[in-house]
Design a protein around this motif. Structure first.
Motif, mmCIF file in Angstrom:
data_model
loop_
_atom_site.group_PDB
_atom_site.id
_atom_site.type_symbol
_atom_site.label_atom_id
_atom_site.label_comp_id
_atom_site.label_asym_id
_atom_site.label_seq_id
_atom_site.Cartn_x
_atom_site.Cartn_y
_atom_site.Cartn_z
ATOM 1 N N TRP A 29 16.190 -30.391 -65.594
ATOM 2 C CA TRP A 29 14.887 -30.255 -66.244
ATOM 3 C C TRP A 29 14.656 -28.782 -66.521
ATOM 4 O O TRP A 29 14.528 -27.981 -65.595
ATOM 5 N N MET B 226 16.352 -28.055 -61.451
ATOM 6 C CA MET B 226 15.009 -27.910 -62.026
ATOM 7 C C MET B 226 14.824 -26.432 -62.325
ATOM 8 O O MET B 226 14.904 -25.606 -61.409
ATOM 9 N N GLY C 155 12.069 -26.321 -67.701
ATOM 10 C CA GLY C 155 10.606 -26.332 -67.799
ATOM 11 C C GLY C 155 10.090 -25.706 -69.087
ATOM 12 O O GLY C 155 10.838 -25.052 -69.828
ATOM 13 N N ILE D 23 14.789 -21.176 -55.447
ATOM 14 C CA ILE D 23 13.745 -21.149 -54.409
ATOM 15 C C ILE D 23 13.820 -22.376 -53.509
ATOM 16 O O ILE D 23 13.233 -22.391 -52.439
ATOM 17 N N LYS D 24 14.515 -23.434 -53.954
ATOM 18 C CA LYS D 24 14.596 -24.664 -53.128
ATOM 19 C C LYS D 24 15.954 -25.287 -53.328
ATOM 20 O O LYS D 24 16.510 -25.213 -54.413
ATOM 21 N N VAL E 19 13.438 -20.432 -60.415
ATOM 22 C CA VAL E 19 12.308 -19.893 -61.194
ATOM 23 C C VAL E 19 12.531 -18.406 -61.459
ATOM 24 O O VAL E 19 13.323 -17.750 -60.784
ATOM 25 N N GLY F 286 12.264 -23.707 -63.642
ATOM 26 C CA GLY F 286 10.803 -23.643 -63.762
ATOM 27 C C GLY F 286 10.326 -23.146 -65.112
ATOM 28 O O GLY F 286 11.074 -22.528 -65.887
ATOM 29 N N ALA F 287 9.048 -23.393 -65.359
ATOM 30 C CA ALA F 287 8.405 -22.931 -66.579
ATOM 31 C C ALA F 287 8.641 -21.434 -66.754
ATOM 32 O O ALA F 287 8.482 -20.663 -65.814
ATOM 33 N N HIS G 239 16.083 -33.034 -69.475
ATOM 34 C CA HIS G 239 14.838 -32.842 -70.226
ATOM 35 C C HIS G 239 14.728 -31.370 -70.627
ATOM 36 O O HIS G 239 14.703 -30.494 -69.761
ATOM 37 N N VAL H 4 8.863 -28.831 -73.674
ATOM 38 C CA VAL H 4 8.176 -28.245 -74.828
ATOM 39 C C VAL H 4 8.470 -26.729 -74.895
ATOM 40 O O VAL H 4 8.287 -26.009 -73.911
ATOM 41 N N THR I 164 15.956 -25.880 -57.292
ATOM 42 C CA THR I 164 14.857 -25.417 -58.145
ATOM 43 C C THR I 164 14.997 -23.914 -58.332
ATOM 44 O O THR I 164 15.141 -23.169 -57.362
ATOM 45 N N ASN J 130 12.153 -32.123 -76.116
ATOM 46 C CA ASN J 130 10.709 -32.174 -76.323
ATOM 47 C C ASN J 130 10.232 -31.287 -77.481
ATOM 48 O O ASN J 130 11.005 -30.529 -78.067
HETATM 49 C C1 LIG Z 1 9.421 -24.867 -60.704
HETATM 50 C C2 LIG Z 1 8.410 -25.930 -60.300
HETATM 51 C C3 LIG Z 1 9.021 -27.328 -60.498
HETATM 52 C C4 LIG Z 1 8.132 -25.715 -58.826
HETATM 53 O O1 LIG Z 1 7.219 -26.654 -58.404
HETATM 54 P P1 LIG Z 1 7.062 -26.899 -56.809
HETATM 55 O O2 LIG Z 1 8.394 -27.365 -56.277
HETATM 56 O O3 LIG Z 1 5.880 -27.778 -56.632
HETATM 57 O O4 LIG Z 1 6.860 -25.440 -56.226
HETATM 58 P P2 LIG Z 1 5.512 -24.685 -55.835
HETATM 59 O O5 LIG Z 1 4.439 -24.898 -56.861
HETATM 60 O O6 LIG Z 1 5.225 -25.025 -54.403
HETATM 61 O O7 LIG Z 1 5.956 -23.161 -55.942
HETATM 62 C C5 LIG Z 1 6.841 -22.560 -55.024
HETATM 63 C C6 LIG Z 1 6.818 -21.066 -55.282
HETATM 64 O O8 LIG Z 1 7.445 -20.797 -56.549
HETATM 65 C C7 LIG Z 1 6.520 -20.151 -57.446
HETATM 66 N N1 LIG Z 1 6.696 -20.742 -58.754
HETATM 67 C C8 LIG Z 1 6.567 -22.061 -59.087
HETATM 68 N N2 LIG Z 1 6.863 -22.239 -60.384
HETATM 69 C C9 LIG Z 1 7.177 -21.024 -60.884
HETATM 70 C C10 LIG Z 1 7.570 -20.598 -62.161
HETATM 71 N N3 LIG Z 1 7.698 -21.460 -63.172
HETATM 72 N N4 LIG Z 1 7.846 -19.295 -62.332
HETATM 73 C C11 LIG Z 1 7.726 -18.424 -61.291
HETATM 74 N N5 LIG Z 1 7.350 -18.777 -60.050
HETATM 75 C C12 LIG Z 1 7.082 -20.066 -59.851
HETATM 76 C C13 LIG Z 1 5.134 -20.462 -56.874
HETATM 77 O O9 LIG Z 1 4.209 -19.465 -57.266
HETATM 78 C C14 LIG Z 1 5.417 -20.463 -55.399
HETATM 79 O O10 LIG Z 1 5.517 -19.136 -54.960
HETATM 80 P P3 LIG Z 1 4.919 -18.680 -53.510
HETATM 81 O O11 LIG Z 1 5.724 -19.473 -52.503
HETATM 82 O O12 LIG Z 1 5.163 -17.221 -53.478
HETATM 83 O O13 LIG Z 1 3.488 -19.080 -53.530
HETATM 84 C C15 LIG Z 1 7.107 -25.878 -61.140
HETATM 85 O O14 LIG Z 1 6.283 -24.812 -60.754
HETATM 86 C C16 LIG Z 1 7.358 -25.741 -62.631
HETATM 87 O O15 LIG Z 1 7.622 -24.669 -63.182
HETATM 88 N N6 LIG Z 1 7.282 -26.889 -63.328
HETATM 89 C C17 LIG Z 1 7.530 -26.966 -64.725
HETATM 90 C C18 LIG Z 1 6.536 -27.905 -65.371
HETATM 91 C C19 LIG Z 1 6.815 -28.050 -66.845
HETATM 92 O O16 LIG Z 1 7.546 -27.296 -67.443
HETATM 93 N N7 LIG Z 1 6.236 -29.043 -67.453
HETATM 94 C C20 LIG Z 1 6.478 -29.242 -68.857
HETATM 95 C C21 LIG Z 1 6.592 -30.667 -69.224
HETATM 96 S S1 LIG Z 1 6.899 -30.791 -70.959
#
Ligand SMILES: CC(C)(COP(=O)(O)OP(=O)(O)OC[C@H]1O[C@@H](n2cnc3c(N)ncnc32)[C@H](O)[C@@H]1OP(=O)(O)O)[C@@H](O)C(=O)NCCC(=O)NCCS
Length: 205
Positions: A161, A179, A163, A204-205, A197, A181-182, A143, A146, A195, A127
């Motif tokens: 993926w 996965m 993030g 975390i999952k 992070v 995370g961001a 993936h 960005v 997953t 990306n």
């Molecule tokens: C990692 C990710 C997939 C988790 O999504 P999810 O499975 O829906 O998980 P939740 O939002 O329920 O979060 C679960 C816990 O992890 C934490 N968390 C989620 N993403 C996080 C991240 N990137 N960094 C740190 N903590 C994160 C949340 O705060 C939550 O903590 P809590 O239980 O203490 O409240 C998502 O948050 C993420 O980072 N997505 C990336 C999106 C992206 O990069 N898009 C770009 C497209 S170009």
């Protein structure tokens, strides 16, 4: 005339269309299963994602513009089985080293950098403004979001993926279906799907 049908009328599809325009495609249409979507910007949505026979007969190339890796993989496999011509799209402002290999159905967006010795699989998204450094192997349907970066000699499995803004440090291997995370920073091998992070990245999952 170069014609392209993109499966998935979304924001991601719009960026793919822009890359396709710069690859010489004159006519671009979308296919999407949401019948309420008739247009995407200036482009028409001409049918469902299964309705590929018309565009195929009209000489369209195909590209799957769907973020979900499992769906992207399923749709691309089905297109290939149906004899549709799935293409690879590389934005002219991406920097790709001379010996990099890039699989079918992969898009490399604007500002991305891919350094020497790297292999990018089929159906990947490299990306906007991400970088994949030297001697990486990026598995099919992964993936790199960005602004995400992998250092040298990283191996990502299939359907991973990374993030937005995430980083994988050098000499790291990541299992299939991870996965990341961001903003995460991966400093150790990730040996099982899940997953991850944080800094350093933890499961975390
Ligand atoms: C990692 C990710 C997939 C988790 O999504 P999810 O499975 O829906 O998980 P939740 O939002 O329920 O979060 C679960 C816990 O992890 C934490 N968390 C989620 N993403 C996080 C991240 N990137 N960094 C740190 N903590 C994160 C949340 O705060 C939550 O903590 P809590 O239980 O203490 O409240 C998502 O948050 C993420 O980072 N997505 C990336 C999106 C992206 O990069 N898009 C770009 C497209 S170009």
């Amino acid at each position: 005339m170069k014609k392209l049908a993109i499966l998935g009328a979304s924001g991601h599809g719009k960026v793919i269309a822009d890359t396709a325009l710069l690859n010489g495609y004159d006519e671009i249409v979308f296919l999407d299963d949401d019948e309420s979507i008739k247009t995407l910007g200036e482009y028409s949505v001409v049918g469902k994602t299964s309705e590929t026979s018309g565009p195929k007969a009209d000489g369209y190339d195909f590209f799957v513009g769907i973020g979900n890796a499992i769906i992207r993989q399923r749709m691309q496999k089905s297109l290939v089985q149906d004899g549709c011509n799935v293409v690879t799209l590389i934005h002219p402002q991406a920097v790709v080293a001379y010996d990099v290999t890039i699989g079918v159905g992969t898009v490399v967006m604007a500002g991305a950098v891919i350094n020497p010795g790297t292999t990018i699989g089929d159906g990947c998204i490299i990306n906007t403004c991400s970088s994949v450094d030297h001697d990486n192997t990026i598995g099919d349907f992964s993936h790199i979001s960005v602004g995400a970066h992998t250092a040298g000699t990283v191996t990502l499995g299939e359907r991973c993926w990374l993030g937005i803004g995430a980083v994988v440090s050098n000499n790291i291997s990541v299992a299939d279906d991870c996965m990341i995370g961001a903003g995460a920073v991966v400093v150790k091998d990730l040996k099982e799907a899940g997953t991850y992070v944080g800094v350093p990245a933890a499961k975390i999952k």
